[in-house]
Enzyme design. Structure first.
Site, PDB file in Angstrom:
ATOM      1  N   GLU A  96       0.835  -1.204   0.000  1.00 25.96           N
ATOM      2  CA  GLU A  96       0.000   0.000   0.000  1.00 25.96           C
ATOM      3  C   GLU A  96       0.874   1.261   0.000  1.00 25.96           C
ATOM      4  OE1 GLU A  96      -4.148  -1.517   1.932  1.00 25.96           O
ATOM      5  OE2 GLU A  96      -2.662  -0.826   3.384  1.00 25.96           O
ATOM      6  N   ASP A 141      -2.266  -9.551  18.054  1.00 22.79           N
ATOM      7  CA  ASP A 141      -1.179 -10.152  17.283  1.00 22.79           C
ATOM      8  C   ASP A 141      -0.020 -10.648  18.139  1.00 22.79           C
ATOM      9  OD1 ASP A 141      -0.702  -7.522  17.869  1.00 22.79           O
ATOM     10  OD2 ASP A 141      -0.404  -6.878  15.813  1.00 22.79           O
TER      11      ASP A 141
END
Lengths: 423, 423
Positions: A170, A299
């Site tokens: 991105e 995470d």
């Protein structure tokens, strides 16, 4: 009346914030600690770095989000140690004793043992990182415009992005649009199309967590946008303004690091097994082995769920875990003695955008790419952004940027006096 | 074809930018130089400092504003010396030779000879200043929330604003709203109404450039909002976290300096008389005596205009001068040999806002205050803000802040590692 149970939440990212928003019980109070004053919508951080959005548009003060929750205390502070035996957390300014602890500290950049690389690169984990990238890249092009020296100009106009995961892809796409297309109208001396955006990856394809066909589509999009892809190019060395990948050395003013992350160092304080990335192995209910009062979510955990799926380190998983743990503690406070349910990850799909009108998205067997995937990406990100005002202003920014090719946040602050640091 | 005349403009504030936008001639080209990459809408800078607006909403890259002007080169650079004999300007990176020079460098903070005060205070001239104020004030309240020590808490919750001109008054009003009203919903341990916002002024009233009745109204508004006014209190000394005014010493984490400005030091390079503030005396046409090819415009000049009015250092005057000089140079390039017209300042009135729903405005004999003045203030500032997108997003921010009492930009970036500077 019994003393209220004290729940301490470390981290106000997607996991910690979702837990706090979902959990509420008359016999409990929450203290949520974050070293920043804001919850950050990290999926759009690269747009702040590349001048598409302003910082307050993707960040909201944690206090503001939780202002109506009188049972919640928000502290901007850093945890120093976690003592699961004595059930306490030491912060910089005070010590908190807990009945339940929810550790949701998230990941930090990892340099595979080459910590000096941190000094020569900029990561993308915080607003400050995004601000530094914007300053670095925009200032480099301004300096190039004032120069005659061709080699130095080329160096200033070169950006290397290390790591071709979603963030790297991105980032590279947005940088390419900014420097090759948007800048074209703005500069007179330099030729912005001469800028180099180089995406470096050790693996043989971008977006390795996606299917090969999505990777191939993303690679085609990146190439079409003028991004130079260097696959199978592991990083050998990084020094100031210089990076060696494979056998090639590239001079670049801006080197952006999105190649590796590891669990917040504090996660090591939790008992149990830790993997190579510092993630902690947890029980199926998200608690730490032999410490049912301590949960780890997001995470930072290494968990294979009840259906045998290894839970990925993405924000929907963190939010689902936060909700799961909120339910468990709530039920316990209600005196429901049934055994705790195991966490199951619900994969809602994933997507990554590659600049204007291009993206890849995967939902189970369904794969999209191109404009439909891009449009979906826009819609989903708007919906999940916190705060209606943010949604509205971000929508306006995006509409403008799309129609006019003019991302609206291309300013940076240069300190006025040489006594103030530039970065 | 004759060589094009080269016009160098120093500064892209209201004066320099207006000149560049108004001037256009086929036989001329312009180079405009600014040390920042953006034109800054300084009248709203205090709102960035107090969390009401995001930085890109009040700043627009100079390149973007002038993107369609192929006759204009924009350089982000700093002028080092001006040599009017050899008609050249030395920048950090190159030397520019000019046929015409327009100096529009603006003012810098002045500490009346106490330059060490600069280290202990934050001014309000640039985006970086605004960012530092926002960090300083918001971080102080976050630290206070985590403390038990009452004295230290009070020190952290005290902000001193030095100077009660329009910037100081607007700043104090906005800070008072932020800390006493907005924060009330957000904090649990500290009582935000206990915060002290102290406005210090050496003169006997605020807004001395306004009428006494407007001053009195502004003072009443400030008091109603809980701002402590210390008039007739000249600053005696400032050290880290400590300021002495009159015979009183105040401990304050945040000290904001809006008390004095002086011309950019480079203005001294211009020949001619300079006053105490470093402003240069110019001829009635805005040129430097004996140098008809050098103009000085904006707040750096000391000029009494054709009607006997001493031109004030405000943005409308700078814009009018920019337009005036554009006309003069254009006429000369057209070969019109008539003598140059003298500049006449058209006073369109002035206004200052004092927080939500309160302001003072003066248009000649007409004086407004309260809600009508405030509404007018909003409208005028929206109209003059550059860029439709900015107008729209600022309008949304203001509507939200007004309806919800929730200014939308209350985030700050704390560096992640101790190696990075906090401010």
């Amino acid at each position: 009346m019994p003393k209220k149970k004290h729940i301490v939440v470390l981290g106000a990212g997607f996991g910690g914030l979702t837990f706090t928003q979902k959990f509420r019980h008359p016999n409990a109070r929450i203290t949520i600690v974050d070293r920043q004053n804001h919850h950050l919508f990290q999926p759009l951080l690269y747009q702040v770095a590349t001048g598409g959005l302003a910082m307050p548009e993707i960040a909201e003060p944690v206090r503001t989000i939780l202002a109506k929750r009188n049972d919640v205390q928000v502290l901007m502070d850093s945890a120093r140690t976690i003592d699961v035996q004595q059930k306490k957390v030491e912060l910089t300014h005070q010590t908190l004793h807990y009945d339940y602890l929810v550790v949701a500290l998230g990941m930090v950049n990892s340099y595979f043992g080459n910590n000096e690389w941190a000094r020569h690169t900029i990561g993308l984990k915080s607003l400050n990182d995004a601000r530094r990238i914007r300053q670095r890249v925009l200032h480099a092009f301004e300096r190039a415009e004032a120069l005659q020296d061709e080699a130095e100009r080329q160096r200033l106009m070169t950006v290397v992005v290390v790591g071709a995961g979603p963030t790297g892809v991105e980032m590279a796409g947005a940088l390419s649009e900014l420097t090759k297309r948007v800048f074209k109208k703005d500069f007179r001396s330099i030729r912005p199309e001469q800028s180099r955006i180089i995406l470096v990856e050790a693996a043989d394809r971008v977006l390795t967590m996606y299917s090969k066909s999505s990777s191939a589509k993303a690679q085609a999009s990146l190439k079409r946008m003028g991004v130079e892809l260097k696959l199978n190019h592991p990083v050998e060395n990084i020094s100031q303004g210089c990076i060696t990948v494979g056998s090639e050395t590239i001079e670049a003013e801006s080197i952006i690091w999105t190649a590796g992350v590891e669990a917040n160092p504090l996660v090591k304080h939790l008992p149990g097994d830790h993997n190579r990335k510092g993630q902690v192995a947890i029980d199926p209910d998200c608690s730490i082995p032999e410490h049912p009062e301590v949960f780890a979510i997001g995470d930072i955990v290494d968990l294979t769920d009840a259906k045998g799926v290894h839970v990925p380190g993405v924000s929907p998983a963190a939010m689902q875990m936060g909700k799961h743990v909120a339910r468990i503690i709530h039920d316990e406070l209600e005196g429901q003695s049934s055994s705790r349910p195991a966490f199951t990850y619900l994969d809602k799909g994933s997507m990554a955008t590659i600049g204007r009108s291009s993206a890849v998205a995967e939902f189970g067997k369904f794969k999209f790419s191109g404009f439909p995937a891009w449009f979906l990406w826009l819609a989903v990100h708007l919906v999940f952004l916190i705060g209606f005002r943010n949604r509205l202003t971000v929508l306006i920014q995006w509409m403008y940027a799309y129609l006019k090719y003019r991302p609206g946040a291309r300013v940076f602050e240069k300190p006025d006096s040489p006594n103030q640091p530039v970065i």
